[in-house]
Design an enzyme around this catalytic site. Structure first.
Site, PDB file in Angstrom:
ATOM      1  N   TYR A  18       0.841  -1.201   0.000  1.00  0.00           N
ATOM      2  CA  TYR A  18       0.000   0.000   0.000  1.00  0.00           C
ATOM      3  C   TYR A  18       0.876   1.250   0.000  1.00  0.00           C
ATOM      4  O   TYR A  18       0.657   2.178  -0.783  1.00  0.00           O
ATOM      5  CB  TYR A  18      -0.928  -0.010   1.211  1.00  0.00           C
ATOM      6  CG  TYR A  18      -1.936   1.107   1.217  1.00  0.00           C
ATOM      7  CD1 TYR A  18      -3.162   0.972   0.579  1.00  0.00           C
ATOM      8  CD2 TYR A  18      -1.658   2.313   1.859  1.00  0.00           C
ATOM      9  CE1 TYR A  18      -4.090   2.002   0.579  1.00  0.00           C
ATOM     10  CE2 TYR A  18      -2.577   3.344   1.868  1.00  0.00           C
ATOM     11  CZ  TYR A  18      -3.787   3.181   1.229  1.00  0.00           C
ATOM     12  OH  TYR A  18      -4.701   4.221   1.234  1.00  0.00           O
ATOM     13  N   HIS A  22       1.324   4.137  -3.060  1.00  0.00           N
ATOM     14  CA  HIS A  22       1.063   5.554  -2.830  1.00  0.00           C
ATOM     15  C   HIS A  22       2.318   6.408  -2.973  1.00  0.00           C
ATOM     16  O   HIS A  22       2.233   7.573  -3.364  1.00  0.00           O
ATOM     17  CB  HIS A  22       0.377   5.756  -1.473  1.00  0.00           C
ATOM     18  CG  HIS A  22      -1.079   5.450  -1.533  1.00  0.00           C
ATOM     19  ND1 HIS A  22      -1.550   4.157  -1.508  1.00  0.00           N
ATOM     20  CD2 HIS A  22      -2.148   6.263  -1.665  1.00  0.00           C
ATOM     21  CE1 HIS A  22      -2.871   4.190  -1.622  1.00  0.00           C
ATOM     22  NE2 HIS A  22      -3.268   5.448  -1.712  1.00  0.00           N
TER      23      HIS A  22
END
Length: 104
Positions: A18, A22
């Site tokens: 994750y 990002h």
């Protein structure tokens, strides 16, 4: 400006992925978010539960309803759907949070 807060759920063992995704946020997605008025956007992680808490500022929160109409948003949701709870349309399962305290 109005603040909008929400929570989402990251799958177990997906914190690093994750974060990586990002860190490499697509410029066209950042441009889209800014084009609808999103400012000062942060996502926080509860490492014990893997809950994600998002907070952003926007002049007109109804403009967020424009995001699903854009191909880049649809593509991002599909890209992220394997590492977090998602709806059948690949959008993240997101729960709005109510502000109960603010210290300006």
């Amino acid at each position: 400006m109005k603040k909008v807060a929400f929570k989402m759920q990251l799958h177990q063992g997906q914190v690093q992925e994750y974060q990586k995704r990002h860190d490499e946020l697509w410029p066209e997605l950042a441009d889209l978010l800014k084009s609808v008025g999103v400012e000062d956007y942060s996502i926080f992680l509860d490492e014990d539960t893997h809950a994600l808490f998002g907070v952003l500022k926007i002049e007109d929160p109804s403009r967020l309803d424009e995001l699903p109409k854009h191909a880049v948003m649809q593509k991002w949701w599909k890209y992220m759907g394997d590492i977090m709870d998602a709806n059948p349309d690949n959008s993240p399962v997101s729960v709005s949070l109510k502000e109960v305290f603010y210290l300006p």
